[in-house]
Structures are given as structure tokens and as C-alpha cells.
Motif scaffolding. Structure first.
Motif, PDB file in Angstrom:
ATOM      1  N   VAL A 184       0.832  -1.206   0.000  1.00 15.74           N
ATOM      2  CA  VAL A 184       0.000   0.000   0.000  1.00 15.74           C
ATOM      3  C   VAL A 184       0.866   1.255   0.000  1.00 15.74           C
ATOM      4  CG1 VAL A 184      -1.808   1.278   1.213  1.00 15.74           C
ATOM      5  CG2 VAL A 184      -1.857  -1.229   1.197  1.00 15.74           C
ATOM      6  N   VAL A 185       1.938   1.227   0.771  1.00 17.22           N
ATOM      7  CA  VAL A 185       2.836   2.393   0.864  1.00 17.22           C
ATOM      8  C   VAL A 185       3.541   2.665  -0.464  1.00 17.22           C
ATOM      9  CG1 VAL A 185       4.941   3.283   1.938  1.00 17.22           C
ATOM     10  CG2 VAL A 185       3.200   2.177   3.351  1.00 17.22           C
ATOM     11  N   LEU A 186       4.113   1.636  -1.065  1.00 14.66           N
ATOM     12  CA  LEU A 186       4.858   1.828  -2.314  1.00 14.66           C
ATOM     13  C   LEU A 186       3.952   2.201  -3.473  1.00 14.66           C
ATOM     14  CD1 LEU A 186       7.440  -1.095  -1.969  1.00 14.66           C
ATOM     15  CD2 LEU A 186       7.898   1.361  -1.772  1.00 14.66           C
ATOM     16  N   SER A 187       2.688   1.816  -3.404  1.00 10.76           N
ATOM     17  CA  SER A 187       1.731   2.238  -4.430  1.00 10.76           C
ATOM     18  C   SER A 187       1.585   3.748  -4.440  1.00 10.76           C
ATOM     19  CB  SER A 187       0.361   1.585  -4.190  1.00 10.76           C
ATOM     20  OG  SER A 187       0.432   0.185  -4.348  1.00 10.76           O
ATOM     21  N   GLY A 188       1.944   4.387  -3.315  1.00 11.67           N
ATOM     22  CA  GLY A 188       1.889   5.837  -3.221  1.00 11.67           C
ATOM     23  C   GLY A 188       2.841   6.537  -4.174  1.00 11.67           C
ATOM     24  N   GLY A 189       3.762   5.775  -4.766  1.00  8.48           N
ATOM     25  CA  GLY A 189       4.631   6.333  -5.799  1.00  8.48           C
ATOM     26  C   GLY A 189       3.833   6.844  -6.984  1.00  8.48           C
ATOM     27  N   HIS A 190       2.579   6.394  -7.087  1.00 10.50           N
ATOM     28  CA  HIS A 190       1.704   6.857  -8.170  1.00 10.50           C
ATOM     29  C   HIS A 190       1.220   8.284  -7.954  1.00 10.50           C
ATOM     30  CE1 HIS A 190       0.497   2.585  -9.791  1.00 10.50           C
ATOM     31  NE2 HIS A 190       1.762   2.896  -9.972  1.00 10.50           N
ATOM     32  N   THR A 191       1.694   8.925  -6.903  1.00 13.59           N
ATOM     33  CA  THR A 191       1.353  10.333  -6.705  1.00 13.59           C
ATOM     34  C   THR A 191       2.064  11.229  -7.713  1.00 13.59           C
ATOM     35  OG1 THR A 191       1.178  12.095  -5.057  1.00 13.59           O
ATOM     36  CG2 THR A 191       3.202  10.802  -5.022  1.00 13.59           C
ATOM     37  N   ILE A 192       3.098  10.689  -8.371  1.00 12.00           N
ATOM     38  CA  ILE A 192       3.757  11.416  -9.455  1.00 12.00           C
ATOM     39  C   ILE A 192       3.808  10.520 -10.694  1.00 12.00           C
ATOM     40  CG2 ILE A 192       5.144  13.003  -8.085  1.00 12.00           C
ATOM     41  CD1 ILE A 192       7.484  11.045  -8.254  1.00 12.00           C
ATOM     42  N   GLY A 193       3.827  11.147 -11.856  1.00 11.77           N
ATOM     43  CA  GLY A 193       3.927  10.384 -13.094  1.00 11.77           C
ATOM     44  C   GLY A 193       2.618  10.279 -13.843  1.00 11.77           C
ATOM     45  N   VAL A 194       2.670   9.596 -14.974  1.00 15.91           N
ATOM     46  CA  VAL A 194       1.506   9.482 -15.853  1.00 15.91           C
ATOM     47  C   VAL A 194       1.189   8.014 -16.134  1.00 15.91           C
ATOM     48  CG1 VAL A 194       1.980  11.699 -16.956  1.00 15.91           C
ATOM     49  CG2 VAL A 194       2.948   9.596 -17.952  1.00 15.91           C
ATOM     50  N   GLY A 195      -0.045   7.796 -16.563  1.00 16.98           N
ATOM     51  CA  GLY A 195      -0.468   6.470 -16.987  1.00 16.98           C
ATOM     52  C   GLY A 195      -0.899   6.513 -18.437  1.00 16.98           C
ATOM     53  N   HIS A 196      -0.597   5.463 -19.187  1.00 16.74           N
ATOM     54  CA  HIS A 196      -1.023   5.386 -20.585  1.00 16.74           C
ATOM     55  C   HIS A 196      -2.470   4.898 -20.663  1.00 16.74           C
ATOM     56  CE1 HIS A 196       3.298   5.704 -21.253  1.00 16.74           C
ATOM     57  NE2 HIS A 196       3.051   5.933 -22.529  1.00 16.74           N
ATOM     58  N   CYS A 197      -3.231   5.510 -21.541  1.00 11.59           N
ATOM     59  CA  CYS A 197      -4.656   5.193 -21.660  1.00 11.59           C
ATOM     60  C   CYS A 197      -4.938   3.697 -21.797  1.00 11.59           C
ATOM     61  CB  CYS A 197      -5.256   5.926 -22.864  1.00 11.59           C
ATOM     62  SG  CYS A 197      -5.482   7.708 -22.612  1.00 11.59           S
ATOM     63  N   ASN A 198      -4.131   3.006 -22.589  1.00  6.05           N
ATOM     64  CA  ASN A 198      -4.427   1.598 -22.848  1.00  6.05           C
ATOM     65  C   ASN A 198      -4.291   0.710 -21.610  1.00  6.05           C
ATOM     66  OD1 ASN A 198      -1.563   2.274 -23.350  1.00  6.05           O
ATOM     67  ND2 ASN A 198      -1.325   0.081 -23.726  1.00  6.05           N
ATOM     68  N   LEU A 199      -3.706   1.253 -20.533  1.00  7.12           N
ATOM     69  CA  LEU A 199      -3.543   0.469 -19.311  1.00  7.12           C
ATOM     70  C   LEU A 199      -4.731   0.597 -18.358  1.00  7.12           C
ATOM     71  CD1 LEU A 199       0.243   1.078 -18.575  1.00  7.12           C
ATOM     72  CD2 LEU A 199      -0.828  -0.844 -19.764  1.00  7.12           C
ATOM     73  N   PHE A 200      -5.663   1.489 -18.675  1.00  2.47           N
ATOM     74  CA  PHE A 200      -6.847   1.620 -17.809  1.00  2.47           C
ATOM     75  C   PHE A 200      -8.143   1.878 -18.577  1.00  2.47           C
ATOM     76  CE2 PHE A 200      -4.922   5.871 -18.077  1.00  2.47           C
ATOM     77  CZ  PHE A 200      -6.006   6.662 -18.433  1.00  2.47           C
ATOM     78  N   SER A 201      -8.068   2.040 -19.898  1.00  3.01           N
ATOM     79  CA  SER A 201      -9.272   2.396 -20.662  1.00  3.01           C
ATOM     80  C   SER A 201     -10.338   1.301 -20.652  1.00  3.01           C
ATOM     81  CB  SER A 201      -8.917   2.783 -22.102  1.00  3.01           C
ATOM     82  OG  SER A 201      -8.204   1.744 -22.737  1.00  3.01           O
ATOM     83  N   ASN A 202      -9.950   0.059 -20.340  1.00  4.39           N
ATOM     84  CA  ASN A 202     -10.964  -0.994 -20.212  1.00  4.39           C
ATOM     85  C   ASN A 202     -11.923  -0.665 -19.066  1.00  4.39           C
ATOM     86  OD1 ASN A 202      -8.802  -1.602 -18.270  1.00  4.39           O
ATOM     87  ND2 ASN A 202      -9.991  -3.459 -17.825  1.00  4.39           N
ATOM     88  N   ARG A 203     -11.451   0.068 -18.064  1.00  2.21           N
ATOM     89  CA  ARG A 203     -12.313   0.468 -16.943  1.00  2.21           C
ATOM     90  C   ARG A 203     -13.352   1.500 -17.393  1.00  2.21           C
ATOM     91  NH1 ARG A 203      -9.485   2.455 -11.764  1.00  2.21           N
ATOM     92  NH2 ARG A 203     -11.343   1.532 -10.773  1.00  2.21           N
ATOM     93  N   LEU A 204     -13.068   2.152 -18.509  1.00  2.00           N
ATOM     94  CA  LEU A 204     -13.971   3.187 -19.023  1.00  2.00           C
ATOM     95  C   LEU A 204     -14.956   2.640 -20.037  1.00  2.00           C
ATOM     96  CD1 LEU A 204     -11.287   5.965 -19.711  1.00  2.00           C
ATOM     97  CD2 LEU A 204     -12.656   5.660 -17.633  1.00  2.00           C
ATOM     98  N   TYR A 205     -14.508   1.676 -20.838  1.00  5.62           N
ATOM     99  CA  TYR A 205     -15.304   1.277 -22.003  1.00  5.62           C
ATOM    100  C   TYR A 205     -15.685  -0.203 -22.086  1.00  5.62           C
ATOM    101  CZ  TYR A 205     -13.697   5.836 -23.748  1.00  5.62           C
ATOM    102  OH  TYR A 205     -13.439   7.175 -23.907  1.00  5.62           O
ATOM    103  N   ASN A 206     -14.972  -1.062 -21.352  1.00  6.34           N
ATOM    104  CA  ASN A 206     -15.244  -2.495 -21.559  1.00  6.34           C
ATOM    105  C   ASN A 206     -14.764  -3.326 -20.360  1.00  6.34           C
ATOM    106  OD1 ASN A 206     -16.266  -4.571 -23.190  1.00  6.34           O
ATOM    107  ND2 ASN A 206     -14.231  -5.061 -23.996  1.00  6.34           N
ATOM    108  N   PHE A 207     -15.250  -2.972 -19.178  1.00  4.97           N
ATOM    109  CA  PHE A 207     -14.708  -3.548 -17.949  1.00  4.97           C
ATOM    110  C   PHE A 207     -14.942  -5.059 -17.843  1.00  4.97           C
ATOM    111  CE2 PHE A 207     -14.793  -4.184 -13.232  1.00  4.97           C
ATOM    112  CZ  PHE A 207     -13.430  -4.003 -13.044  1.00  4.97           C
ATOM    113  N   THR A 208     -16.126  -5.517 -18.197  1.00  4.55           N
ATOM    114  CA  THR A 208     -16.416  -6.954 -18.101  1.00  4.55           C
ATOM    115  C   THR A 208     -16.617  -7.599 -19.471  1.00  4.55           C
ATOM    116  OG1 THR A 208     -18.818  -6.623 -17.901  1.00  4.55           O
ATOM    117  CG2 THR A 208     -17.526  -6.620 -15.855  1.00  4.55           C
TER     118      THR A 208
END
Length: 325
Positions: free
Chosen positions: A187-211
């Protein structure tokens, strides 16, 4: 408490033969052999971060990816060869950058103290120093040194070792446990996500096609989802990037946990941190800035000690991108 001497001997032999969980690392390892080593790293990093604000996130991620594959041995820095595809050319690492800065630091150190400072240590120090620039260069965590460089780097080992952004809580926990890191570290090391960017293709399934039915992840904050859709227009977008922390993408702080509690974690692996009472409790605790900084420093110290090479294992590379000939 009396220590079992055969056990002690076994541990000593185990470390001597090559792989230790941090036991061979110490403060100021280069104090006598290359006294200016850490200052050279720090000065070079300062010069680059001022013109490249994305660098702290890049180097922090590179250090993480290095340690999770074969331990913190600088294997992520090695180039591919005619007969081998290296870690840096595996799909999860294609977006890594900052190699040029590591090479520049190594070149300066080789000019000052040839064959002394390992590339693995340079990366560990550089990641810490880059994040620390915004705090007037006050080190945000202690980096013990004394790592040696690995001589093997295989792209095939990356996918099986790097936690994926679509991991569930169980998969994440297993991944961290395999590196002898705890749920708390996860949980602590995940906090590294407080800086930086994510590429759309790594999370866009959550927006358009989750299941697989053209749906949206119900655990994702609807307002945040609509915002992300304005950035990521389709599932096929592989180039657009979005700040992982929508409020302070280049500021290292505890805001990641605040947005997580609003269900605004970008990746499925972020949202997974709220899956159990225990992990959610840790998230709530880390909203406090000082608490996060303290715990992040401790967890980074543990991560930086994963399967380090010591003694006569590995080598001290003369150039970080190639093994010594």
C-alpha cells in the motif's frame, strides 16, 4: 538470545555466494573508495530535474522495475544483444526513460573513481535524489549502498515479476509477498503513483469495456471516469498519457491516498487497495503527509534491499548498458 551457529554460518555463506536481502548494504559504502560518489549523483540529478520535471517519476519507476526483476542489480539498465532481448525491451518497460541520466552519472563516476560505484547503486541513489529535489534536496529516505551489478537481463522475466496495472488485490499481494514485502509495503509503495503518468491503454478498459460488455467499472468515480474519457477517446489509444494524480501529477505528496478514497485511482491495481478492511485502513492512515513520508522511506529501504548481489557476485559495470567484457 543465543543465535544458532550453524544457521548463522549458513546465512553467511548464502550472502557470500551472491544474493542477500539487504544484509550486505550499509550507509556511505563508498566513503573511502569514492568519497564524492553520492554528491556526484545528487548534483547531476539536480541539474536535470530543473528542466525535466517528469524525471523523478521516471527514475522512481525504473528503480521499482529493476528491483522486482532479479533484485536491485541494475539489470533493467542493460541493452539487448544479438542473442538476448533484455528487460528494458519488454513491453512493461518500453515507456521507461531516464537511462541517459544514469549513463551520464556513471561516466562522471568512472572518470573520478573507475570500477568502484555500481550502476545498481547509482539508480537507487538517483531515484531518491530526484524525488528529493522538490524538498530543497533534503533526502526523503535513506539509501544504503553496496549493491553489485547483475550480468543477466531477460525480457521474458519482466511480465512474470512486475505487478500489472490490472492486478486484483490477491494478485498484488502475491506479487509483493514473492519479494518478501508486506501488505503494508504494498500500500505504501503504491503511493509512488502520486507522481507520473499512466497510458490510456492500461486503464481504458475500466472506461469502455470492464467486463467485456461495453461497460464501465462501477467502482470508478463517475465524474472522474467522464474526465478520463475526455483524454482517452477509445480502447485503441496507446499513446495518450494522463497524470495518475489529477491534482498534483509532478508533486510528491500523500494526495494519492485522498483521491483513492474518492474512488479516483487510475488503475485497477490502485482501486484494489480498497478491497479489504486492512488495506483500506492503511490507505486512510497514509492520507497524512508526514505519516506517508515516514512509511514510504521505510518501505523504499526494504524494496531497495531485494535480492541484492554482494561479495564476489555480479560485477561493477564500467558502462551501465553493457556487461563487462
Amino acid at each position: 538470545m543465543k543465535i544458532n551457529s550453524p544457521l548463522l554460518a549458513c546465512l553467511a555463506v548464502f550472502c557470500f555466494l551472491g544474493v542477500c536481502q539487504g544484509g550486505s548494504l550499509r550507509e556511505q559504502f563508498y566513503r573511502k573508495s569514492c568519497s564524492q560518489a553520492e554528491q556526484i549523483v545528487k548534483t547531476t540529478i539536480q541539474q536535470h530535474v530543473s528542466s525535466r520535471p517528469e524525471l523523478p517519476a521516471k527514475l522512481l519507476r525504473m528503480h521499482f522495475h529493476d528491483c522486482f526483476v532479479r533484485g536491485c542489480d541494475g539489470s533493467v539498465l542493460l541493452n539487448s544483444t544479438a542473442g538476448n532481448t533484455a528487460e528494458k525491451d519488454a513491453i512493461p518497460n518500453l515507456s521507461l526513460s531516464g537511462f541517459d541520466v544514469i549513463d551520464e552519472i556513471k561516466e562522471a563516476l568512472e572518470a573520478k573513481c573507475p570500477k568502484i560505484v555500481s550502476c545498481a547503486d547509482i539508480l537507487a541513489l538517483a531515484a531518491r535524489d530526484a524525488v528529493s529535489v522538490q524538498f530543497n534536496n533534503e533526502p526523503k529516505w535513506e539509501v544504503l549502498t553496496g549493491r553489485r551489478d547483475g550480468t543477466v537481463s531477460k525480457s521474458s522475466e519482466v511480465l512474470t515479476n512486475i505487478p500489472a496495472p490490472f492486478f486484483t488485490f490477491t494478485q498484488l499481494k502475491q506479487s509483493f509477498e514473492s519479494k518478501k514485502l508486506t501488505l503494508h509495503d504494498m500500500v505504501v509503495l503504491s503511493g509512488g503513483h502520486t507522481i507520473g503518468v499512466g497510458h490510456c491503454n492500461l486503464f481504458s478498459n475500466r472506461l469502455y469495456n470492464f467486463t467485456g460488455k461495453g461497460d464501465q467499472d462501477p467502482s470508478l468515480n463517475p465524474t472522474y471516469a467522464e474526465f478520463l474519457k475526455t483524454k482517452c477517446k477509445s480502447l485503441s489509444d496507446t499513446t495518450t498519457t494522463v497524470d495518475m494524480d489529477p491534482n498534483s501529477g509532478t508533486t510528491f505528496d500523500s494526495n494519492y491516498y485522498s483521491i483513492l478514497l474518492q474512488n479516483k485511482g487510475m488503475f485497477q491495481s490502485d482501486a484494489a487497495l480498497l478491497a479489504t478492511k486492512q488495506s483500506k485502513k492503511i490507505v486512510n492512515e497514509l492520507v497524512g503527509q508526514n505519516k506517508f513520508f515516514t512509511e514510504f522511506g521505510q518501505s523504499m529501504k526494504r524494496m531497495g534491499a531485494i535480492e541484492v548481489l554482494s561479495g564476489t557476485a555480479g560485477e561493477i559495470r564500467r558502462k551501465c548498458s553493457v556487461v563487462n567484457s
